[in-house]
Write an enzyme that holds these catalytic residues in place. Structure first.
Site, PDB file in Angstrom:
ATOM      1  N   HIS A   1       0.867  -1.175   0.000  1.00 36.94           N
ATOM      2  CA  HIS A   1       0.000   0.000   0.000  1.00 36.94           C
ATOM      3  C   HIS A   1       0.901   1.222   0.000  1.00 36.94           C
ATOM      4  O   HIS A   1       1.739   1.383   0.876  1.00 36.94           O
ATOM      5  CB  HIS A   1      -0.912   0.006   1.231  1.00 36.94           C
ATOM      6  N   CYS A   2       0.746   2.059  -1.005  1.00 42.32           N
ATOM      7  CA  CYS A   2       1.633   3.219  -1.140  1.00 42.32           C
ATOM      8  C   CYS A   2       0.902   4.470  -0.667  1.00 42.32           C
ATOM      9  O   CYS A   2      -0.131   4.836  -1.236  1.00 42.32           O
ATOM     10  CB  CYS A   2       2.051   3.364  -2.606  1.00 42.32           C
ATOM     11  N   ILE A   3       1.426   5.118   0.373  1.00 40.39           N
ATOM     12  CA  ILE A   3       0.734   6.309   0.890  1.00 40.39           C
ATOM     13  C   ILE A   3       0.888   7.488  -0.060  1.00 40.39           C
ATOM     14  O   ILE A   3       0.084   8.406  -0.043  1.00 40.39           O
ATOM     15  CB  ILE A   3       1.229   6.705   2.300  1.00 40.39           C
TER      16      ILE A   3
END
Ligand SMILES: [Zn+2]
Ligand SMILES: [Zn+2]
Length: 163
Positions: A142-144
């Protein structure tokens, strides 16, 4: 073992959801500052100088705008493309597990997986994201920075964005 199940450190990741589209605003602000520095402050004014300097500046500005539009296209595609969800009521095909021709060495001996959060089956390489609170196909992470998971359907754009 039950006590460890309640001590899942990845639950803290759910707090990252609060960052939301603030990260997209930060990325757009970085792009805006770069645009100001390159186009308006440094190379833009050179277009008004002598012919030789203007030709060089025009070449640099053309390359900059091509690269900028490519990176923005890739970035927005990662943000807004669905990374890939598991169809509702997905189940492992029982016939596949008994057929040696269709099973690879990777999934031999692995029991069908089930996500208790989504109440759904889990295909191979699918993981439940605690930030998005859903299962994602071929999940990488999951890439912020893109407020999205990087999975099966947007991995290509993520890789191009990094390049
Ligand atoms: Zn799930
Ligand atoms: Zn996610």
């Amino acid at each position: 073992m039950d006590c460890f199940r309640h001590l899942n450190p990845f639950r803290a990741c759910a707090g990252l959801r609060g960052l939301g589209y603030l990260m997209v605003a930060i990325v757009l602000a970085i792009v805006a500052v770069s645009y100001y520095a390159v186009v308006i402050y440094s190379w833009g004014p050179m277009l008004l100088d002598g012919a030789a300097a203007a030709a060089g500046a025009a070449a640099v500005l053309a390359a900059f705008h091509v690269l900028l539009s490519l990176i923005m296209w890739c970035y927005l595609m990662v943000v807004f493309t669905d990374p890939g969800s598991v169809p509702e009521n997905w189940r492992h095909d029982a016939e596949d597990s008994g057929d040696p021709a269709s099973s690879t060495s990777e999934d031999q001996g692995t029991a069908p997986r089930y996500c208790s959060r989504c109440q759904n089956g889990k295909p191979p390489r699918c993981h439940h994201c605690s930030v998005c609170d859903r299962c994602v196909l071929k999940m990488d992470h999951h890439c912020i920075w893109v407020v999205n998971c990087v999975g099966a359907r947007n991995y290509k754009y993520f890789l191009l964005f990094l390049v």
